[in-house]
Design a protein around this motif. Structure first.
Motif, mmCIF file in Angstrom:
data_model
loop_
_atom_site.group_PDB
_atom_site.id
_atom_site.type_symbol
_atom_site.label_atom_id
_atom_site.label_comp_id
_atom_site.label_asym_id
_atom_site.label_seq_id
_atom_site.Cartn_x
_atom_site.Cartn_y
_atom_site.Cartn_z
ATOM 1 N N LYS A 178 0.822 -1.202 0.000
ATOM 2 C CA LYS A 178 0.000 0.000 0.000
ATOM 3 C C LYS A 178 0.861 1.259 0.000
ATOM 4 C CE LYS A 178 -1.829 1.321 3.852
ATOM 5 N NZ LYS A 178 -2.695 1.369 5.066
ATOM 6 N N TRP A 179 1.852 1.315 0.875
ATOM 7 C CA TRP A 179 2.693 2.511 0.967
ATOM 8 C C TRP A 179 3.642 2.638 -0.223
ATOM 9 C CZ3 TRP A 179 1.938 6.643 3.720
ATOM 10 C CH2 TRP A 179 1.116 6.576 4.845
ATOM 11 N N SER A 180 4.099 1.512 -0.748
ATOM 12 C CA SER A 180 4.948 1.559 -1.946
ATOM 13 C C SER A 180 4.175 2.157 -3.111
ATOM 14 C CB SER A 180 5.449 0.162 -2.309
ATOM 15 O OG SER A 180 6.272 -0.367 -1.294
ATOM 16 N N SER A 181 2.887 1.762 -3.240
ATOM 17 C CA SER A 181 2.045 2.309 -4.297
ATOM 18 C C SER A 181 1.859 3.809 -4.123
ATOM 19 C CB SER A 181 0.693 1.602 -4.282
ATOM 20 O OG SER A 181 -0.180 2.155 -5.242
ATOM 21 N N ARG A 182 1.679 4.241 -2.898
ATOM 22 C CA ARG A 182 1.504 5.671 -2.633
ATOM 23 C C ARG A 182 2.769 6.452 -2.974
ATOM 24 N NH1 ARG A 182 -1.702 5.552 3.225
ATOM 25 N NH2 ARG A 182 -3.717 4.833 2.387
ATOM 26 N N ILE A 183 3.906 5.879 -2.622
ATOM 27 C CA ILE A 183 5.183 6.562 -2.906
ATOM 28 C C ILE A 183 5.413 6.661 -4.412
ATOM 29 C CG2 ILE A 183 7.694 6.347 -2.724
ATOM 30 C CD1 ILE A 183 7.248 5.187 0.083
ATOM 31 N N VAL A 184 5.120 5.578 -5.140
ATOM 32 C CA VAL A 184 5.285 5.602 -6.599
ATOM 33 C C VAL A 184 4.363 6.652 -7.218
ATOM 34 C CG1 VAL A 184 4.900 4.291 -8.719
ATOM 35 C CG2 VAL A 184 6.093 3.229 -6.793
ATOM 36 N N THR A 185 3.121 6.720 -6.725
ATOM 37 C CA THR A 185 2.180 7.721 -7.231
ATOM 38 C C THR A 185 2.687 9.130 -6.951
ATOM 39 O OG1 THR A 185 0.310 6.232 -6.881
ATOM 40 C CG2 THR A 185 -0.187 8.576 -7.101
ATOM 41 N N PHE A 186 3.207 9.332 -5.752
ATOM 42 C CA PHE A 186 3.750 10.646 -5.389
ATOM 43 C C PHE A 186 4.922 11.021 -6.290
ATOM 44 C CE2 PHE A 186 7.154 12.854 -3.072
ATOM 45 C CZ PHE A 186 6.550 14.082 -2.871
ATOM 46 N N LEU A 187 5.820 10.070 -6.523
ATOM 47 C CA LEU A 187 6.992 10.363 -7.348
ATOM 48 C C LEU A 187 6.586 10.636 -8.795
ATOM 49 C CD1 LEU A 187 9.596 7.772 -6.001
ATOM 50 C CD2 LEU A 187 9.473 10.223 -5.534
ATOM 51 N N PRO B 149 8.445 26.414 -14.645
ATOM 52 C CA PRO B 149 8.470 27.269 -13.449
ATOM 53 C C PRO B 149 8.719 26.490 -12.159
ATOM 54 C CG PRO B 149 6.693 27.944 -14.894
ATOM 55 C CD PRO B 149 7.228 26.670 -15.456
ATOM 56 N N ALA B 150 8.130 25.293 -12.037
ATOM 57 C CA ALA B 150 8.344 24.485 -10.838
ATOM 58 C C ALA B 150 9.781 23.990 -10.778
ATOM 59 C CB ALA B 150 7.378 23.304 -10.825
ATOM 60 N N LEU B 151 10.307 23.527 -11.913
ATOM 61 C CA LEU B 151 11.685 23.062 -11.946
ATOM 62 C C LEU B 151 12.645 24.202 -11.632
ATOM 63 C CD1 LEU B 151 13.733 20.819 -12.568
ATOM 64 C CD2 LEU B 151 13.614 21.507 -14.975
ATOM 65 N N ARG B 152 12.336 25.388 -12.143
ATOM 66 C CA ARG B 152 13.192 26.542 -11.901
ATOM 67 C C ARG B 152 13.246 26.899 -10.419
ATOM 68 N NH1 ARG B 152 12.630 32.310 -15.114
ATOM 69 N NH2 ARG B 152 14.477 33.306 -14.241
ATOM 70 N N PHE B 153 12.089 26.825 -9.743
ATOM 71 C CA PHE B 153 12.054 27.119 -8.312
ATOM 72 C C PHE B 153 12.868 26.092 -7.518
ATOM 73 C CE2 PHE B 153 10.196 26.360 -4.133
ATOM 74 C CZ PHE B 153 10.386 27.607 -3.553
ATOM 75 N N VAL B 154 12.674 24.805 -7.840
ATOM 76 C CA VAL B 154 13.424 23.766 -7.137
ATOM 77 C C VAL B 154 14.918 23.928 -7.386
ATOM 78 C CG1 VAL B 154 13.856 21.280 -7.035
ATOM 79 C CG2 VAL B 154 11.510 22.134 -7.106
ATOM 80 N N HIS B 155 15.283 24.243 -8.630
ATOM 81 C CA HIS B 155 16.696 24.459 -8.970
ATOM 82 C C HIS B 155 17.281 25.590 -8.144
ATOM 83 C CE1 HIS B 155 20.066 25.993 -11.435
ATOM 84 N NE2 HIS B 155 20.211 24.742 -11.832
ATOM 85 N N TRP B 156 16.530 26.676 -7.982
ATOM 86 C CA TRP B 156 16.992 27.817 -7.186
ATOM 87 C C TRP B 156 17.036 27.482 -5.702
ATOM 88 C CZ3 TRP B 156 13.601 30.498 -3.762
ATOM 89 C CH2 TRP B 156 14.204 31.572 -3.116
ATOM 90 N N LEU C 239 5.985 14.787 -12.996
ATOM 91 C CA LEU C 239 5.167 15.577 -13.918
ATOM 92 C C LEU C 239 5.207 17.058 -13.546
ATOM 93 C CD1 LEU C 239 2.061 13.232 -14.243
ATOM 94 C CD2 LEU C 239 3.837 13.645 -15.958
ATOM 95 N N LEU C 240 5.163 17.351 -12.246
ATOM 96 C CA LEU C 240 5.218 18.740 -11.804
ATOM 97 C C LEU C 240 6.551 19.382 -12.171
ATOM 98 C CD1 LEU C 240 4.040 21.140 -10.210
ATOM 99 C CD2 LEU C 240 5.029 20.128 -8.142
ATOM 100 N N LEU C 241 7.658 18.652 -11.952
ATOM 101 C CA LEU C 241 8.977 19.216 -12.222
ATOM 102 C C LEU C 241 9.259 19.344 -13.710
ATOM 103 C CD1 LEU C 241 11.232 17.582 -9.487
ATOM 104 C CD2 LEU C 241 10.226 19.878 -9.527
#
Length: 232
Positions: free
Chosen positions: A39-48, A59-66, A53-55
């Motif tokens: 159950k938790w492995s599935s949740r972690i994979v979904t989160f990643l 703009p999101a990647l740029r913020f994380v990079h900074w 997709l977000l990164l």
């Protein structure tokens, strides 16, 4: 951008994002059996997956990079508008071509100089787009209908060497061209990122290569506008 990470750093990040949460959950007693682990492995994979997709949104990647000082341990931030100066060896190739035809004086490419009037410096507008999984470069020579777009871009940084970009591109000219030119050709280049932020390197093409008229040269790329304060 992810291709700029060396293997050890990439493995460390994957372990931190995948294995570490499971270890913490087991240590806290949240995971107590195989069902909880699945159950938790599935949740972690979904989160990643969602994180990836977000990164991939610049703009999101740029913020994380900074925020993570990515310019130090990852790769310089290159997304944005740039200007290029391109110097080609075409004047020498053309002199050899005309001399061979008997349309100009004899020319020795190894010893005869090219005059300043013959040297050609082409200005170009450059757009670099950065994503988590890919980078794109577009080069448009000023005053022309030509456009070069990359088919492949690979960032790399083998410290203590300078970070660099290796790329393969296709150029298309929308207007009729001279017999010594081609409307479409492929090329490749390698540029290093200097301490002052400039990209400097060399390129070469297969333009009219079957006729021995293919070209090479140098390129210098400078940022058109300063990047936002604190984000580079």
């Amino acid at each position: 951008m992810i291709h700029a990470l060396n293997r050890s750093v990439l493995i460390t990040i994957l372990v931190a994002l995948v294995v570490a949460p499971i270890v913490v959950l087991i240590g806290c007693g949240v995971v107590q059996g195989s069902a909880d682990l699945v159950k938790w492995s599935s949740r972690i994979v979904t989160f990643l997956t969602c994180l990836g997709l977000l990164l991939n949104w610049t703009p999101a990647l740029r913020f994380v990079h900074w925020a993570t000082l990515g310019r130090i341990w990852w790769f310089p931030w290159l997304d944005g508008e740039w200007r290029a100066e391109i110097r080609s060896n075409w004047p020498r190739v053309e002199r050899l071509y005309l001399a061979a035809k008997g349309s100009a004086a004899q020319f020795d490419a190894l010893t005869d100089p090219i005059t300043q009037a013959e040297e050609r410096v082409t200005g170009a507008d450059v757009t670099i787009k950065v994503g988590l999984f890919e980078m794109e470069i577009e080069i448009v020579p000023q005053g022309t209908e030509k456009c070069s777009t990359t088919d492949y871009v690979r960032p790399s940084w083998a410290k203590p060497k300078k970070p660099k970009l290796s790329y393969v591109y296709t150029q298309i000219d929308q207007l009729p061209v001279e017999p010594t030119d081609a409307r479409t050709h492929s090329g490749a280049g390698i540029v290093e990122i200097m301490s002052n932020g400039e990209l400097r390197g060399e390129y070469w093409t297969n333009r009219k290569g079957e006729n021995g008229l293919n070209t090479s040269g140098t390129i210098i790329i400078r940022r058109d506008r300063p990047a936002s304060i604190g984000i580079r």
